[in-house]
Design a protein around this motif. Structure first.
Motif, PDB file in Angstrom:
ATOM      1  N   SER A 269       0.809  -1.224   0.000  1.00 52.21           N
ATOM      2  CA  SER A 269       0.000   0.000   0.000  1.00 52.21           C
ATOM      3  C   SER A 269       0.843   1.276   0.000  1.00 52.21           C
ATOM      4  O   SER A 269       0.430   2.285  -0.566  1.00 52.21           O
ATOM      5  CB  SER A 269      -0.957  -0.002   1.178  1.00 52.21           C
ATOM      6  OG  SER A 269      -0.237  -0.107   2.376  1.00 52.21           O
ATOM      7  N   LEU A 270       2.008   1.285   0.610  1.00 54.93           N
ATOM      8  CA  LEU A 270       2.824   2.490   0.684  1.00 54.93           C
ATOM      9  C   LEU A 270       3.378   2.889  -0.686  1.00 54.93           C
ATOM     10  O   LEU A 270       3.453   4.071  -1.019  1.00 54.93           O
ATOM     11  CB  LEU A 270       3.992   2.301   1.656  1.00 54.93           C
ATOM     12  CG  LEU A 270       3.619   2.161   3.129  1.00 54.93           C
ATOM     13  CD1 LEU A 270       4.851   1.851   3.955  1.00 54.93           C
ATOM     14  CD2 LEU A 270       2.971   3.450   3.624  1.00 54.93           C
ATOM     15  N   THR A 271       3.768   1.924  -1.453  1.00 56.15           N
ATOM     16  CA  THR A 271       4.398   2.212  -2.744  1.00 56.15           C
ATOM     17  C   THR A 271       3.462   1.973  -3.913  1.00 56.15           C
ATOM     18  O   THR A 271       3.798   2.277  -5.044  1.00 56.15           O
ATOM     19  CB  THR A 271       5.645   1.327  -2.931  1.00 56.15           C
ATOM     20  OG1 THR A 271       5.255  -0.015  -2.880  1.00 56.15           O
ATOM     21  CG2 THR A 271       6.698   1.656  -1.930  1.00 56.15           C
ATOM     22  N   ASN A 272       2.320   1.357  -3.636  1.00 58.22           N
ATOM     23  CA  ASN A 272       1.346   1.001  -4.655  1.00 58.22           C
ATOM     24  C   ASN A 272       1.931   0.022  -5.680  1.00 58.22           C
ATOM     25  O   ASN A 272       1.634   0.062  -6.856  1.00 58.22           O
ATOM     26  CB  ASN A 272       0.804   2.248  -5.357  1.00 58.22           C
ATOM     27  CG  ASN A 272      -0.595   1.982  -5.910  1.00 58.22           C
ATOM     28  OD1 ASN A 272      -1.240   1.001  -5.537  1.00 58.22           O
ATOM     29  ND2 ASN A 272      -1.067   2.865  -6.779  1.00 58.22           N
ATOM     30  N   TRP A 273       2.849  -0.765  -5.197  1.00 59.80           N
ATOM     31  CA  TRP A 273       3.448  -1.795  -6.035  1.00 59.80           C
ATOM     32  C   TRP A 273       2.685  -3.096  -5.854  1.00 59.80           C
ATOM     33  O   TRP A 273       2.066  -3.352  -4.823  1.00 59.80           O
ATOM     34  CB  TRP A 273       4.905  -2.031  -5.650  1.00 59.80           C
ATOM     35  CG  TRP A 273       5.852  -0.959  -6.066  1.00 59.80           C
ATOM     36  CD1 TRP A 273       5.586   0.199  -6.683  1.00 59.80           C
ATOM     37  CD2 TRP A 273       7.241  -1.007  -5.846  1.00 59.80           C
ATOM     38  NE1 TRP A 273       6.703   0.914  -6.899  1.00 59.80           N
ATOM     39  CE2 TRP A 273       7.763   0.188  -6.381  1.00 59.80           C
ATOM     40  CE3 TRP A 273       8.136  -1.887  -5.246  1.00 59.80           C
ATOM     41  CZ2 TRP A 273       9.124   0.501  -6.353  1.00 59.80           C
ATOM     42  CZ3 TRP A 273       9.474  -1.583  -5.233  1.00 59.80           C
ATOM     43  CH2 TRP A 273       9.951  -0.399  -5.786  1.00 59.80           C
ATOM     44  N   LYS A 274       2.776  -3.950  -6.851  1.00 56.59           N
ATOM     45  CA  LYS A 274       2.206  -5.302  -6.762  1.00 56.59           C
ATOM     46  C   LYS A 274       3.348  -6.299  -6.818  1.00 56.59           C
ATOM     47  O   LYS A 274       4.193  -6.229  -7.713  1.00 56.59           O
ATOM     48  CB  LYS A 274       1.264  -5.574  -7.942  1.00 56.59           C
ATOM     49  CG  LYS A 274      -0.010  -4.792  -7.888  1.00 56.59           C
ATOM     50  CD  LYS A 274      -1.125  -5.756  -7.664  1.00 56.59           C
ATOM     51  CE  LYS A 274      -2.429  -4.958  -7.738  1.00 56.59           C
ATOM     52  NZ  LYS A 274      -3.476  -5.640  -7.118  1.00 56.59           N
ATOM     53  N   VAL A 275       3.356  -7.204  -5.894  1.00 55.24           N
ATOM     54  CA  VAL A 275       4.338  -8.301  -5.887  1.00 55.24           C
ATOM     55  C   VAL A 275       3.641  -9.508  -6.497  1.00 55.24           C
ATOM     56  O   VAL A 275       2.553  -9.903  -6.064  1.00 55.24           O
ATOM     57  CB  VAL A 275       4.830  -8.627  -4.452  1.00 55.24           C
ATOM     58  CG1 VAL A 275       5.783  -9.801  -4.474  1.00 55.24           C
ATOM     59  CG2 VAL A 275       5.456  -7.406  -3.832  1.00 55.24           C
ATOM     60  N   ILE A 276       4.260 -10.054  -7.514  1.00 59.14           N
ATOM     61  CA  ILE A 276       3.680 -11.204  -8.207  1.00 59.14           C
ATOM     62  C   ILE A 276       4.600 -12.393  -7.992  1.00 59.14           C
ATOM     63  O   ILE A 276       5.812 -12.298  -8.231  1.00 59.14           O
ATOM     64  CB  ILE A 276       3.525 -10.917  -9.714  1.00 59.14           C
ATOM     65  CG1 ILE A 276       2.628  -9.709  -9.929  1.00 59.14           C
ATOM     66  CG2 ILE A 276       2.980 -12.131 -10.425  1.00 59.14           C
ATOM     67  CD1 ILE A 276       2.601  -9.223 -11.354  1.00 59.14           C
TER      68      ILE A 276
END
Length: 168
Positions: free
Chosen positions: A33-40
Motif C-alpha cells: 500500500s505504501l508504494t502502490n506496487w504489486k508483488v507477483i
C-alpha cells in the motif's frame, strides 16, 4: 507472461492458476500500500505438490505395511485360537468312522478344553456301553444255546429209550 497475468491483476484477483510454457502454475499477487506496487509470485505446481506427493507416498507405504502386519497378526491369532477346535473336529471324524479308542488332549481351560474333556468322558462311557452290550449279546446267545440243548436232551433220551424198547 505478464501480458497474460495483467487482466486478472487489474480485476484484483489475488490467486489463480495458469498455464505457462506447458506447465501449470499458481500465481499469487500482493499489493504494497505504501508504494502502490504489486508483488507477483509464480510457483509451478510441481514444486507445490512435490512434498505433498512425497507425503502421500510415505503414508501409502505405511498404510500398506501396517495393514499387511495387521492381517498377518490376525491370521496367526485366529489360527492359534482355532487349532484346538480343528483337533477336536478331526477326532470327531475318527469317531464317526468307528475308531472309538481315541481321545483328545486339549489343555486349555476355556470352553474348547471343557468340550474336549466332555468328549473324552463321552467316549469312555460309550466304550463301556458297547462292552456291556457285547457281553449281554454273548450271554443271550449262550442262553439260547442252553435252551436248545435243554430241548434236545429230553428228546434224545426219549428216542434212545424207544430204540432200546424196540430192540428188545
Amino acid at each position: 507472461i505478464y501480458k497474460t497475468i495483467e487482466p486478472k491483476i487489474r480485476k484484483n484477483v489475488d490467486t489463480f492458476s495458469m498455464n505457462t510454457n506447458g506447465e501449470n502454475a499458481v500465481v499469487s499477487t500482493y499489493s504494497i500500500s505504501l508504494t502502490n506496487w504489486k508483488v507477483i509470485q509464480l510457483v509451478p505446481h510441481k514444486s507445490i505438490f512435490k512434498e505433498v506427493n512425497q507425503i502421500r507416498t510415505i503414508v501409502f507405504i505405511t498404510l500398506i505395511s501396517s495393514m499387511t502386519i495387521f492381517i498377518i497378526v490376525i491370521i496367526l491369532f485366529s489360527s492359534m485360537l482355532t487349532r484346538p477346535l480343528r483337533k477336536l473336529r478331526n477326532i470327531m471324524k475318527n469317531v464317526e468312522t468307528g475308531i472309538l479308542d481315541t481321545s483328545i488332549e486339549i489343555k486349555t481351560r476355556d470352553e474348547v478344553g471343557l468340550l474336549g474333556r466332555s468328549f473324552n468322558n463321552m467316549l469312555v462311557r460309550l466304550r463301556g456301553h458297547i462292552e456291556k452290550e457285547i457281553i449281554l449279546e454273548r450271554k443271550k446267545e449262550q442262553f439260547k444255546l442252553e435252551a436248545l440243548q435243554a430241548q434236545i436232551n429230553p428228546h434224545f433220551l426219549h428216542n434212545t429209550l424207544n430204540t432200546i424198547k424196540w430192540m428188545s
